[in-house]
Enzyme design. Structure first.
Site, short mmCIF file in Angstrom:
data_model
loop_
_atom_site.label_atom_id
_atom_site.label_comp_id
_atom_site.label_asym_id
_atom_site.label_seq_id
_atom_site.Cartn_x
_atom_site.Cartn_y
_atom_site.Cartn_z
N CYS A 126 -16.37 1.70 0.39
CA CYS A 126 -15.20 0.85 0.66
C CYS A 126 -14.80 0.89 2.13
O CYS A 126 -14.13 -0.02 2.60
CB CYS A 126 -14.04 1.28 -0.21
SG CYS A 126 -13.61 3.02 -0.01
N ARG B 215 0.88 -1.18 0.00
CA ARG B 215 0.00 0.00 0.00
C ARG B 215 0.91 1.22 0.00
O ARG B 215 1.67 1.42 0.94
CB ARG B 215 -0.90 -0.01 1.24
CG ARG B 215 -1.56 1.33 1.48
CD ARG B 215 -2.67 1.25 2.49
NE ARG B 215 -3.84 0.63 1.91
CZ ARG B 215 -5.06 0.67 2.44
NH1 ARG B 215 -5.25 1.28 3.59
NH2 ARG B 215 -6.07 0.09 1.84
N ASP C 163 -17.22 7.15 -1.44
CA ASP C 163 -15.95 7.00 -0.73
C ASP C 163 -15.64 8.36 -0.09
O ASP C 163 -16.31 9.37 -0.38
CB ASP C 163 -14.86 6.59 -1.75
CG ASP C 163 -13.50 6.37 -1.12
OD1 ASP C 163 -13.41 6.22 0.12
OD2 ASP C 163 -12.49 6.33 -1.87
N ARG D 53 -13.57 -8.56 1.13
CA ARG D 53 -12.14 -8.34 0.91
C ARG D 53 -11.39 -9.64 1.16
O ARG D 53 -10.46 -9.99 0.43
CB ARG D 53 -11.62 -7.23 1.85
CG ARG D 53 -12.16 -5.85 1.55
CD ARG D 53 -11.67 -5.29 0.23
NE ARG D 53 -10.23 -5.20 0.17
CZ ARG D 53 -9.49 -4.20 0.66
NH1 ARG D 53 -10.09 -3.16 1.21
NH2 ARG D 53 -8.18 -4.19 0.55
N GLN E 145 -10.01 -3.85 -3.64
CA GLN E 145 -11.32 -3.35 -3.26
C GLN E 145 -12.30 -3.59 -4.41
O GLN E 145 -13.43 -4.04 -4.20
CB GLN E 145 -11.22 -1.84 -2.97
CG GLN E 145 -12.51 -1.23 -2.51
CD GLN E 145 -12.92 -1.71 -1.12
OE1 GLN E 145 -12.14 -1.63 -0.20
NE2 GLN E 145 -14.13 -2.21 -1.00
N HIS F 46 -7.36 0.97 -6.59
CA HIS F 46 -7.55 0.07 -5.44
C HIS F 46 -8.20 -1.22 -5.96
O HIS F 46 -9.37 -1.50 -5.69
CB HIS F 46 -8.43 0.78 -4.40
CG HIS F 46 -8.38 0.19 -3.02
ND1 HIS F 46 -7.59 -0.90 -2.69
CD2 HIS F 46 -9.02 0.53 -1.87
CE1 HIS F 46 -7.76 -1.18 -1.40
NE2 HIS F 46 -8.62 -0.33 -0.89
N1 CP Z 1 -11.22 -0.19 2.22
C1 CP Z 1 -9.95 -0.27 2.67
O1 CP Z 1 -9.00 -0.46 1.91
O2 CP Z 1 -9.82 -0.15 4.03
P1 CP Z 1 -8.46 0.03 4.82
O3 CP Z 1 -7.89 1.36 4.45
O4 CP Z 1 -8.85 -0.05 6.28
O5 CP Z 1 -7.53 -1.08 4.44
N1 NVA Z 2 -9.91 6.73 -1.43
C1 NVA Z 2 -9.57 6.29 -0.10
C2 NVA Z 2 -9.83 4.82 0.05
C3 NVA Z 2 -9.51 4.26 1.43
C4 NVA Z 2 -9.70 2.79 1.49
C5 NVA Z 2 -8.12 6.62 0.17
O1 NVA Z 2 -7.28 6.46 -0.72
O2 NVA Z 2 -7.82 7.06 1.28
#
Ligand code: CP
Ligand code: NVA
Length: 307
Positions: free
Chosen positions: A264, A102, A224, A292, A132, A129
């Protein structure tokens, strides 16, 4: 060797086969016969940002399939700071069988994949993502059946999550509409890719500034956070621009009566979604979060050819 960086790198058949695999793996897990197909396998999980779902679901996915996962916090590896991305990729490939990362910049994933000797999974970047996305389309299939000709509507920021939804929907032949404020549209290159996939699959696409126009006839509503991780300093400004795109009961009333609502998570309740909708009868937020786990098992098994 395959990587999993963006849904746009998959063919429609590949995305469908990952979704089928997820259904199969989830059914086996529910029936109590999950085979330990990842016995002896180790995943390295590199995080530059916080996480609940991604961190826990990947860890549990590896454990339930007989393998192990190592959590590497933002302070440990310091991708590109303590050591170059290329060197981290070459070193970690000598220890683990698969990596999930990430990151802030998607370019770091592309660079990592170039030097990695093991598969790399995008656990969220500023671009997309995709994990997701797979969990989301699995959830839509469970609640709506066949997706061809159904309408997915995204409200809010043209961000990483909406990018993956556009790619998935346009690959699968699902209609996709997005309503954003001016200045927060999806990247034009992303939209062009979506149009290319839609021309093949027959999906109808719409980008508008009008939330009601987008929501009309929706089977699925999705939102989101207005400000993503890394955009904290813009949050205040965005709070002034985004309220017309909030999913509340008034906006939901423009969708089909049996529409489902997705997010999400994490949710900023009262901003992009109200409590009444998030906790209401049309919400599938927690099925989506659970998926997930199942979706990612399928992604790992597909990448490692483990079944
Ligand atoms: N939706 C999602 O990716 O959640 P986290 O940021 O908690 O991993
Ligand atoms: N768009 C959000 C998604 C979090 C899971 C971010 O990138 O923070």
């Amino acid at each position: 060797m395959k990587h999993f960086l963006s849904l746009a790198e998959l063919s429609p058949e590949e995305l469908k086969s990952i979704l089928d695999l997820a259904v199969q793996i989830k059914d086996a897990w529910r029936a109590g016969n999950a085979a330990p197909v990842l016995k002896g396998k180790v995943m390295g999980m590199i995080f530059q940002k916080p996480s609940l779902r991604t961190r826990v679901s990947f860890d549990v996915a590896m454990l339930q399939l007989g393998g192990n996962a190592l959590y590497l916090s933002p302070n440990e590896i310091q991708l590109g700071k303590r050591e170059s991305v290329a060197d981290v990729a070459r070193v970690i490939s000598r220890y683990v069988d698969i990596v999930m990362a990430r990151v802030f910049s998607h370019h770091d994933l592309v660079e990592f994949a170039k030097y990695a000797a093991v598969p790399l999974i995008n656990g969220l970047s500023d671009y997309s993502h995709p994990c997701q996305g797979v969990a989301d389309f699995l959830t839509m299939v469970e609640h709506k059946g066949t997706l061809q000709g159904k309408k997915l509507v995204y409200l809010g920021d043209g961000n990483n999550v909406s990018t993956s939804l556009l790619f998935g929907a346009s690959l699968l032949g699902m209609d996709f509409a997005i309503a954003t404020p001016k200045g927060y549209e999806l990247n034009p290159a992303v939209w062009t890719l979506g149009e290319k996939f839609a021309a093949e699959s027959g999906a109808q696409l719409l980008a508008t500034y009008d939330p009601v126009e987008a929501v009309s006839g929706a089977d699925v509503l999705y939102t989101d956070a207005w400000a993503s991780m890394g955009q904290e300093e813009e949050a205040e400004k965005r709070r002034r621009v985004f309220p017309p795109y909030r999913i509340d009961e008034g906006l939901l009333a423009h969708a089909k009566e049996d529409a489902i609502v997705m997010h999400c998570l994490p949710a900023h309740r009262g901003e992009e979604i109200t409590d009444a909708v998030a906790d209401g009868p049309q919400s599938v937020l927690f099925d989506e979060a659970e998926n997930r786990l199942h979706a990612q098992k399928a992604i790992i098994v597909w990448l490692l050819d483990a079944m």
